[in-house]
Enzyme design. Structure first.
Site, PDB file in Angstrom:
ATOM      1  N   ALA A 102      43.426 -16.734  39.992  1.00 28.15           N
ATOM      2  CA  ALA A 102      44.449 -15.995  40.810  1.00 28.15           C
ATOM      3  C   ALA A 102      45.146 -17.174  41.746  1.00 28.15           C
ATOM      4  CB  ALA A 102      43.554 -15.121  41.471  1.00 28.15           C
ATOM      5  N   GLY A 140      46.621 -18.515  45.181  1.00 28.44           N
ATOM      6  CA  GLY A 140      46.238 -18.427  46.371  1.00 28.44           C
ATOM      7  C   GLY A 140      45.052 -19.497  46.778  1.00 28.44           C
ATOM      8  N   ASP A 141      44.546 -19.569  48.058  1.00 32.14           N
ATOM      9  CA  ASP A 141      43.425 -20.391  48.063  1.00 32.14           C
ATOM     10  C   ASP A 141      42.127 -19.824  47.537  1.00 32.14           C
ATOM     11  OD1 ASP A 141      45.225 -21.648  49.647  1.00 32.14           O
ATOM     12  OD2 ASP A 141      44.677 -20.860  51.761  1.00 32.14           O
ATOM     13  N   GLY A 180      38.729 -18.804  47.444  1.00 26.64           N
ATOM     14  CA  GLY A 180      37.770 -17.761  48.491  1.00 26.64           C
ATOM     15  C   GLY A 180      36.191 -18.524  48.481  1.00 26.64           C
ATOM     16  N   LEU A 181      35.607 -18.560  49.506  1.00 27.60           N
ATOM     17  CA  LEU A 181      34.096 -18.856  49.465  1.00 27.60           C
ATOM     18  C   LEU A 181      33.161 -17.986  48.970  1.00 27.60           C
ATOM     19  CD1 LEU A 181      34.097 -20.545  53.071  1.00 27.60           C
ATOM     20  CD2 LEU A 181      34.577 -21.624  50.833  1.00 27.60           C
ATOM     21  N   LYS A 188      37.477  -9.971  40.487  1.00 31.39           N
ATOM     22  CA  LYS A 188      36.793 -10.983  41.556  1.00 31.39           C
ATOM     23  C   LYS A 188      35.232 -10.710  41.122  1.00 31.39           C
ATOM     24  CE  LYS A 188      38.421  -9.928  45.636  1.00 31.39           C
ATOM     25  NZ  LYS A 188      39.012  -9.030  46.956  1.00 31.39           N
ATOM     26  N   ASP A 195      41.987  -0.593  46.778  1.00 31.35           N
ATOM     27  CA  ASP A 195      41.046   0.172  46.082  1.00 31.35           C
ATOM     28  C   ASP A 195      40.298  -0.831  44.938  1.00 31.35           C
ATOM     29  OD1 ASP A 195      39.268   2.109  45.299  1.00 31.35           O
ATOM     30  OD2 ASP A 195      40.595   3.627  44.240  1.00 31.35           O
TER      31      ASP A 195
END
Length: 574
Positions: free
Chosen positions: A315, A317-318, A320-321, A336, A371
């Protein structure tokens, strides 16, 4: 003998769904009384009770089915017969697909189904709850006989409550003026021929909504009238006719409506005519039928996979961790998956991440929390994944994602609507659009606070911008309740040595938050920083947060409405 057992089991499951549906509607039917009595505390309890009801009903049904079938509980041939009998039983019932989704929930849990098992469940791709439905939802139709004022007087008369009107004539005049003004603004200067309103009233938190449409010759506009019950009576609080405004009311970041519909599918057809860009899955979900919304999202997704050829990619964007996030460019959602391990500085556990997403599912999302729908054991063709993403999934989420033949199996993932990450939006936009996004970002932080949510990580990359330009928070791993935090002013350094230290020279507890430091991490340009401070400087003070905490601890409901931007209502009568 086996046929008799299958028939009995099918009848039991059908009756279990009927019992669930009756209880769902019983909870829903409390909404008018909550509204009339201004009983907001119990209204919130009803929201959670209704959300939890589905899993409770499925689990209790599975327990009874295990007892009934004994050693035959995993006999697939028997379940094929159960499925056949069940289909015959529910075929003529309203919202037939709800029954089938309930049945599939039971068999998927019993058999631990990966992907689909079309012999013992109803495959979502074969279900189309709207395919044979025409919009026959029960409505009241009001014909314009020369006076819109008289027409809306009749509308509001038909939807009277036990609470008196605060000023009935004023509310009628307000609705009439708003409809006239919007029709002129939208160049719909032709005559309004009729107004059609869905007969059951829609309830959400402290407001009641009349939902319908305004029609003329060859044109139609949505119409949503928001009603507020004050200590002096009911009044019209807002009139919405723009598709954008109505879409936000029925948005994926709002709490679900409580509306007692005999045939939900017919209401969805009606709403779809007003909101043609809104996915059917989201309409089922916002009407409280979250499990059917998941079934529809699955159907939309895998139907799209059959019609498309692009690959899943990381996706935008940065990275994520906590989550690996990916998307299919041609389909408007994000997937996700929780990583197996979280690198420093993250210290959260997987179980805590799951608990935070569950909390959001049950909480008032205030139009600011996306949501996220939870899915288990999904199967995708491996060749639809870009090599870099596939390698990332196999190395970072191997405990959740694994290869089986030519497919990639996801034991667990979340699916949510795709938005443009706020940091990317501000990188690409300048002028008024950027300024509006920065201001709405500040408002999002406020709105979350008013519903007792502190985002925790306020970095711009954790917020997204919708097609309506609204800023929504979507990274929940550090989210917590405002009342669980201790908001502090930054202590003043006692010496030059204190100021020069690379770490805090004073004690900081795990729940300590220093609002003065927020701005340093956001990376605004000097201009956007000044725009932000011009409106939202107070959220960088501990006093603002302590004031909000005091409201929550005193039991006051600070509701964020889906209209009248930047206005918050405090409803303290419980």
């Amino acid at each position: 003998m086996s046929d008799a057992i299958a028939s009995s089991c099918a009848r039991y499951i059908a009756s279990a769904f009927a019992a669930y549906n009756d209880e769902f509607r019983a909870i829903t039917r409390r909404a008018p009384q909550r509204f009339e009595e201004r009983d907001w505390r119990n209204s919130q309890k009803d929201v959670v009770e209704r959300i939890e009801l589905y899993d409770h009903s499925v689990n209790s049904t599975i327990t009874q089915v295990r007892l009934k079938l004994g050693d035959q509980v995993l006999d697939r041939q028997l379940w094929r017969e159960v499925r056949r009998h069940f289909a015959e039983i529910v075929e003529s019932l309203p919202d037939t697909e709800f029954n089938k989704t309930f049945f599939s929930s039971i068999t998927r849990r019993l058999f631990g189904t990966v992907g689909v098992a079309d012999d013992v469940e109803f495959v979502a791709l074969d279900l189309d709850p709207l395919g044979s439905i025409h919009s026959q939802v029960v409505t009241n139709t009001y014909v314009n006989r020369g006076s819109l004022q008289l027409l809306f007087e009749q509308v509001l008369t038909d939807f009277r409550f036990r609470s008196p009107w605060k000023d009935f004539d004023r509310s009628v005049a307000y609705v009439t003026a708003e409809v006239n003004a919007y029709c002129e603004q939208a160049a719909e200067r032709r005559i309004v021929q009729q107004v059609e309103i869905i007969r059951p009233v829609f309830y959400q938190m402290t407001r009641a909504y009349l939902v319908g449409r305004v029609q003329g010759r060859d044109w139609m506009l949505p119409l949503v009238i928001a009603l507020k019950n004050t200590d002096r009576g009911v009044l019209v609080d807002a009139v919405m006719m723009r598709e954008e405004d109505v879409s936000i009311v029925f948005g994926f970041a709002r709490s679900y409506f409580h509306v007692d519909l005999e045939r939900v599918g017919e209401a969805v057809v009606f709403l779809k005519s007003m909101l043609p860009r809104k996915p059917v899955s989201e309409l089922f979900t916002v009407l409280g039928r979250a499990k059917q919304g998941k079934t529809e999202r699955y159907r939309e997704l895998f139907g799209h996979l059959q019609r498309s050829s692009d690959q899943f990619l990381h996706a935008p964007g940065d990275r994520g961790l906590v989550m690996v996030c990916f998307t299919l460019p041609s389909f408007d959602v994000v997937f996700k998956v929780i990583r197996d391990h979280f690198p420093p500085p993250k210290s959260i556990l997987r179980e805590e991440v799951l608990a935070k997403y569950l909390m959001v599912f049950k909480h008032d999302r205030a139009g600011r929390l996306v949501d996220a729908q939870e899915f288990r054991r999904l199967r995708f063709p491996t060749n639809r994944f870009a090599p870099e993403l596939l390698e990332n999934l196999m190395t970072e989420t191997a405990g959740t994602v694994h290869v089986e033949g030519e497919d990639l199996i996801f034991d667990h993932l979340y699916i949510e609507r795709r938005m443009t990450p706020l940091n990317l939006f501000l990188r690409d936009q300048t002028g008024e659009l950027a300024e509006k996004a920065v201001l709405d970002y500040g408002q999002a932080i406020r709105d979350l606070a008013y519903t007792n949510i502190f985002a925790g990580d306020l970095l711009l990359k954790n917020f997204g911008v919708t097609r309506h330009g609204r800023v929504i928070f979507y990274d929940y791993d550090e989210l917590c309740q405002v009342t669980d935090c201790r908001f502090r002013d930054m202590p003043q350094a006692q010496s030059d040595e204190d100021e020069m230290r690379g770490e805090a020279w004073f004690y900081v507890a795990d729940n300590d938050v220093f609002p003065e430091t927020f701005l340093a991490f956001l990376g605004f340009s000097e201009h956007l920083k000044n725009v932000f401070l011009g409106v939202h400087a107070e959220i960088l003070t501990a006093n603002f947060w302590r004031h909000v905490q005091a409201h929550h601890r005193e039991g006051e409901l600070m509701e964020v409405l889906p209209y009248h931007p930047h206005r918050v209502r405090v409803a303290s009568s419980y």
